[in-house]
Motif scaffolding. Structure first.
Motif, PDB file in Angstrom:
ATOM      1  N   GLN A  33       0.824  -1.199   0.000  1.00 14.88           N
ATOM      2  CA  GLN A  33       0.000   0.000   0.000  1.00 14.88           C
ATOM      3  C   GLN A  33       0.863   1.256   0.000  1.00 14.88           C
ATOM      4  OE1 GLN A  33      -2.451  -0.503   3.441  1.00 14.88           O
ATOM      5  NE2 GLN A  33      -3.841  -1.946   2.438  1.00 14.88           N
ATOM      6  N   GLN A  34       1.998   1.220   0.666  1.00 17.46           N
ATOM      7  CA  GLN A  34       2.866   2.390   0.753  1.00 17.46           C
ATOM      8  C   GLN A  34       3.682   2.589  -0.522  1.00 17.46           C
ATOM      9  OE1 GLN A  34       5.321   1.871   4.175  1.00 17.46           O
ATOM     10  NE2 GLN A  34       3.727   2.436   5.612  1.00 17.46           N
ATOM     11  N   CYS A  35       3.909   1.528  -1.261  1.00 12.06           N
ATOM     12  CA  CYS A  35       4.792   1.598  -2.418  1.00 12.06           C
ATOM     13  C   CYS A  35       4.033   2.078  -3.647  1.00 12.06           C
ATOM     14  CB  CYS A  35       5.394   0.216  -2.692  1.00 12.06           C
ATOM     15  SG  CYS A  35       6.480   0.210  -4.120  1.00 12.06           S
ATOM     16  N   ALA A 113      10.097   8.385  -3.540  1.00  6.81           N
ATOM     17  CA  ALA A 113      10.578   9.227  -2.443  1.00  6.81           C
ATOM     18  C   ALA A 113      10.244   8.619  -1.095  1.00  6.81           C
ATOM     19  CB  ALA A 113       9.978  10.625  -2.563  1.00  6.81           C
ATOM     20  N   GLU A 114       9.081   7.955  -0.980  1.00  4.34           N
ATOM     21  CA  GLU A 114       8.703   7.364   0.301  1.00  4.34           C
ATOM     22  C   GLU A 114       9.388   6.030   0.547  1.00  4.34           C
ATOM     23  OE1 GLU A 114       5.504   5.775  -2.542  1.00  4.34           O
ATOM     24  OE2 GLU A 114       6.174   7.792  -2.106  1.00  4.34           O
ATOM     25  N   SER A 115      10.194   5.546  -0.389  1.00  2.00           N
ATOM     26  CA  SER A 115      10.829   4.240  -0.230  1.00  2.00           C
ATOM     27  C   SER A 115      11.905   4.241   0.852  1.00  2.00           C
ATOM     28  CB  SER A 115      11.432   3.761  -1.552  1.00  2.00           C
ATOM     29  OG  SER A 115      12.549   4.545  -1.897  1.00  2.00           O
ATOM     30  N   LYS A 116      12.268   5.396   1.349  1.00  3.87           N
ATOM     31  CA  LYS A 116      13.261   5.452   2.425  1.00  3.87           C
ATOM     32  C   LYS A 116      12.725   4.789   3.689  1.00  3.87           C
ATOM     33  CE  LYS A 116      15.264   9.621   0.582  1.00  3.87           C
ATOM     34  NZ  LYS A 116      15.385  11.064   0.660  1.00  3.87           N
ATOM     35  N   GLY A 121      12.742  -0.905  -0.419  1.00  3.56           N
ATOM     36  CA  GLY A 121      12.753   0.133  -1.432  1.00  3.56           C
ATOM     37  C   GLY A 121      11.571  -0.028  -2.362  1.00  3.56           C
ATOM     38  N   CYS A 122      11.364   0.927  -3.213  1.00  3.64           N
ATOM     39  CA  CYS A 122      10.226   0.908  -4.134  1.00  3.64           C
ATOM     40  C   CYS A 122      10.754   1.411  -5.474  1.00  3.64           C
ATOM     41  CB  CYS A 122       9.122   1.797  -3.583  1.00  3.64           C
ATOM     42  SG  CYS A 122       7.616   1.739  -4.530  1.00  3.64           S
ATOM     43  N   LEU A 123      11.219   0.492  -6.311  1.00  2.10           N
ATOM     44  CA  LEU A 123      11.919   0.833  -7.535  1.00  2.10           C
ATOM     45  C   LEU A 123      10.995   0.778  -8.743  1.00  2.10           C
ATOM     46  CD1 LEU A 123      14.798   1.408  -8.699  1.00  2.10           C
ATOM     47  CD2 LEU A 123      14.948  -1.037  -9.135  1.00  2.10           C
ATOM     48  N   GLY A 124      10.946   1.879  -9.499  1.00  8.91           N
ATOM     49  CA  GLY A 124      10.228   1.914 -10.768  1.00  8.91           C
ATOM     50  C   GLY A 124      11.231   1.734 -11.892  1.00  8.91           C
TER      51      GLY A 124
END
Length: 148
Positions: A33-35, A113-116, A121-124
């Protein structure tokens, strides 16, 4: 009448018990949900365009990306990127390396940006294919039989 109030209490108790189980979120679901992965668009030159080595390239990245994590590479060669904040998106400019003729995929990545706050992590990721002008193998020609 007394029996029906017992059923009402049992139903209320079940509703309270099961509503807590439905509202529970596992850590994996919370992370998903956060990613919100960064998106890429407006690739220039366009997909499958024929270009010369060293040509300038540009693309847009969604505003939820961390601008310090935006990367681009072609055939494994990292390219230096120039990131400009346009408030509603990031404009990224770079230059195609001096590659030999043929095809090359431009591979771009950025972390959200929120992946910190997310451990994994949240990589596109995205990219596009370009045809690079250069020395190509000569086409085979049919040999005419010798005249006698």
């Amino acid at each position: 009448m007394r029996g029906s109030s017992g059923w009402k209490r049992a139903a209320l108790l079940c509703a309270v018990f099961f509503s807590g189980a439905v509202a529970a979120v596992t850590p994996d679901e919370e992370e998903k949900q956060q990613c919100k992965k960064p998106k890429f668009r407006d690739f220039e030159p366009a997909h499958m365009a024929e270009v010369a080595p060293g040509v300038p390239l540009s693309f847009h990245v969604s505003p939820n990306a961390d601008p310090f994590t935006i990367t681009a590479e072609a055939r494994g060669e990292k390219m230096k990127v120039d990131v400009v904040n346009k408030k509603t998106f990031y404009l990224v400019n770079t230059t195609l390396p001096a590659l030999s003729g043929g095809f090359a995929r431009i591979h771009v990545t950025a972390k959200a940006a929120e992946s910190k706050t997310i451990a994994s992590g949240c990589l596109g990721q995205d990219g596009w294919l370009l045809k690079i002008k250069g020395a190509e193998a000569p086409a085979k020609t049919a040999v005419a039989p010798a005249a006698q």
